[in-house]
Enzyme design. Structure first.
Site, PDB file in Angstrom:
ATOM      1  N   ASP A  60      -5.886  -7.526   4.101  1.00 16.35           N
ATOM      2  CA  ASP A  60      -7.243  -6.923   3.180  1.00 16.35           C
ATOM      3  C   ASP A  60      -7.919  -8.084   2.576  1.00 16.35           C
ATOM      4  O   ASP A  60      -9.186  -7.994   2.715  1.00 16.35           O
ATOM      5  CB  ASP A  60      -6.569  -6.032   2.053  1.00 16.35           C
ATOM      6  N   TYR A  68       0.792  -1.104  -0.087  1.00 12.32           N
ATOM      7  CA  TYR A  68      -0.098   0.056  -0.073  1.00 12.32           C
ATOM      8  C   TYR A  68       0.815   1.075  -0.010  1.00 12.32           C
ATOM      9  O   TYR A  68       0.377   2.269  -0.572  1.00 12.32           O
ATOM     10  CB  TYR A  68      -0.906   0.176   1.215  1.00 12.32           C
ATOM     11  N   ASP A 109     -11.862  -9.821   4.031  1.00  9.62           N
ATOM     12  CA  ASP A 109     -13.177  -9.802   3.495  1.00  9.62           C
ATOM     13  C   ASP A 109     -13.475 -11.249   3.239  1.00  9.62           C
ATOM     14  O   ASP A 109     -14.942 -11.602   3.475  1.00  9.62           O
ATOM     15  CB  ASP A 109     -12.741  -9.290   1.862  1.00  9.62           C
ATOM     16  N   ASP A 152      -1.970 -18.860   1.210  1.00  7.23           N
ATOM     17  CA  ASP A 152      -2.952 -19.330   0.320  1.00  7.23           C
ATOM     18  C   ASP A 152      -3.651 -20.601   1.189  1.00  7.23           C
ATOM     19  O   ASP A 152      -4.842 -20.931   1.112  1.00  7.23           O
ATOM     20  CB  ASP A 152      -2.288 -20.158  -0.849  1.00  7.23           C
ATOM     21  N   LYS A 191       3.987 -15.380   3.102  1.00  8.30           N
ATOM     22  CA  LYS A 191       4.393 -16.296   1.867  1.00  8.30           C
ATOM     23  C   LYS A 191       5.828 -16.603   1.695  1.00  8.30           C
ATOM     24  O   LYS A 191       6.589 -16.143   0.833  1.00  8.30           O
ATOM     25  CB  LYS A 191       3.770 -15.752   0.729  1.00  8.30           C
TER      26      LYS A 191
HETATM   27  C1  IPM Z   1     -10.277  -1.952   3.589  1.00  8.07           C
HETATM   28  C2  IPM Z   1     -10.522  -1.445   2.521  1.00  8.07           C
HETATM   29  C3  IPM Z   1      -9.409  -0.529   1.961  1.00  8.07           C
HETATM   30  C4  IPM Z   1      -8.181  -1.187   1.981  1.00  8.07           C
HETATM   31  C5  IPM Z   1      -9.771   0.416   0.719  1.00  8.07           C
HETATM   32  C6  IPM Z   1     -10.929   1.164   0.816  1.00  8.07           C
HETATM   33  C7  IPM Z   1      -8.545   1.402   0.281  1.00  8.07           C
HETATM   34  O1  IPM Z   1     -10.626  -2.507   1.430  1.00  8.07           O
HETATM   35  O2  IPM Z   1      -9.984  -1.340   4.562  1.00  8.07           O
HETATM   36  O3  IPM Z   1     -10.000  -3.176   3.711  1.00  8.07           O
HETATM   37  O4  IPM Z   1      -7.814  -1.929   0.898  1.00  8.07           O
HETATM   38  O5  IPM Z   1      -7.439  -1.362   2.973  1.00  8.07           O
HETATM   39 MG    MG Z   2     -10.555  -4.351   2.237  1.00  8.72          MG
END
Ligand code: IPM
Ligand code: MG
Length: 363
Positions: free
Chosen positions: A249, A143, A253, A225, A193
């Site tokens: 990240d 990032y 999710d 993975d 990794k």
């Molecule tokens: C998160 C989001 C952010 C990230 C985006 C919105 C930049 O996906 O907080 O996980 O990638 O960190």
């Molecule tokens: Mg995210």
């Protein structure tokens, strides 16, 4: 014990302002009940700040955050600001805040509540009992690594991002992981990794070197993975998972789906360790701004309300107050109230405001 707290409030875009209103309703009730005063300092961030000030993170917003005890954030972004050629995006505001406030430790708990097991996409046997926290490094890796750019060559366009970590950056995030594991079921899964990436090999070495300092914590290493697979195969085995920015990240999710709805999950981003008892931090639901749901009194405010509980715990050191909020949320769910995202087919759901009222009513 201090009684007055200054909180920066960045409601942001889409459903952000709606869910924020409910979180603040609940926190004000906590204030009344426990004798605290919260001063809410509302500032623009994200798309709304682009519209009003031409930048997603105005100086005044960053300054207000720095002067506050903690930051509450709703959600940022929306189709209006999505043009890939745009000079600036709402998300840049979020990244600027993370870096500008030094929020290196992102805690994303995923707890599957017994009464919501049937609203997930998983068989009950997989998700029952899931109670894990992902500790994501938030200010390093791909990032923020330099070089980061795109350029033209005679043979076409090229682009580069850089995955870099120093041992200090690795050590401080692993420390948060070890300390959190120590306060829970004492199992730390360090995800990397290391079979491919040099930065991961350093990560793993640092983890191995630190382990003797936490003899009570069981440390395991897992390739990313394989962790992605474990998360949907036997997620109840995981306690604390610690990993670098991009892996975190993606894995968070994935992990969020275990709980049935992103509308249930809070997060904390801290600039200090856990041992201090009170670290500066930013608190936000993990869901996005859901522009299509905005303005309809539909969104589930629980993730933001629970983010408020994390703020009470980690930045203000108010553990009893944090528990009161969590208990109120559980009570409302046990009583059968559901927003649209977690309602069983055929049953009626409550709106954003009603859910906020119900939770505040139980404080
Ligand atoms: C998160 C989001 C952010 C990230 C985006 C919105 C930049 O996906 O907080 O996980 O990638 O960190
Ligand atoms: Mg995210």
């Amino acid at each position: 014990m201090r009684m007055n707290y200054n909180i920066a409030v960045l409601s942001g875009d889409g459903i952000g302002p709606e869910v924020m209103t409910e979180a603040i309703k609940v926190l004000d009730k906590v204030g009344q009940k426990f004798g605290h005063q919260f001063a809410w300092h509302y500032r623009d961030m994200g798309g709304i700040a682009i519209d009003r000030h031409g930048t997603p993170l105005p100086n005044d917003t960053l300054k207000t955050c720095k002067k506050s005890d903690a930051v509450l954030l709703g959600a940022v972004g929306g189709p209006k600001w999505d043009d890939p050629k745009a000079k600036t995006r709402p998300e840049d505001g979020l990244l600027g805040l993370r870096k500008g406030l030094g929020l290196f430790a992102n805690l994303r708990p995923v707890k599957v509540l017994p009464m919501l097991v049937d609203s997930t996409n998983f068989k009950p046997g997989i998700v029952t009992g899931v109670d894990l926290v992902v500790v994501r490094e938030l200010t390093g890796g791909l990032y923020f690594g330099k070089p980061k750019r795109q350029w033209r060559t005679t043979r076409g366009r090229r682009a580069v991002d850089t995955l870099a970590y120093s041992e200090q950056e690795i050590e401080r995030i692993l420390q948060v992981g070890f300390e959190l594991a120590r306060s829970r079921r004492k199992k730390l899964t360090s995800v990397d990794k290391a079979n491919v990436l040099e930065s991961s090999r350093l990560w793993r070495q640092v983890a191995i070197e630190m382990a003797p300092r936490y003899p009570d914590v069981e440390l395991e290493h897992m390739l990313v993975d394989s962790c992605a697979m474990r998360l949907i195969q036997r997620p109840a085995d995981l306690d604390v998972v610690v990993t670098e920015n991009t892996f975190g990240d993606i894995l968070t999710d994935e992990a969020s789906m275990l709980a049935g709805s992103m509308g249930m999950l809070p997060s904390a981003s801290l600039s200090g360790g856990l041992s201090s008892g009170a670290s500066f931090g930013l608190y936000e639901p993990i869901h996005g701004s859901a522009p299509r749901r905005a303005g309809q009194n539909l969104a589930n405010p629980i993730a933001t309300i629970l983010s408020g509980a994390m703020m009470l715990r980690y930045s203000l050191g108010l553990e009893a107050e944090a528990r009161a909020v969590e208990k109120a949320v559980l009570g409302v769910l046990e009583a059968g109230h559901r927003t649209y995202d977690i309602v069983e087919p055929g049953k009626t759901s409550v709106g954003t405001r009603e859910m906020g009222d119900l939770v505040a009513g139980r404080i």
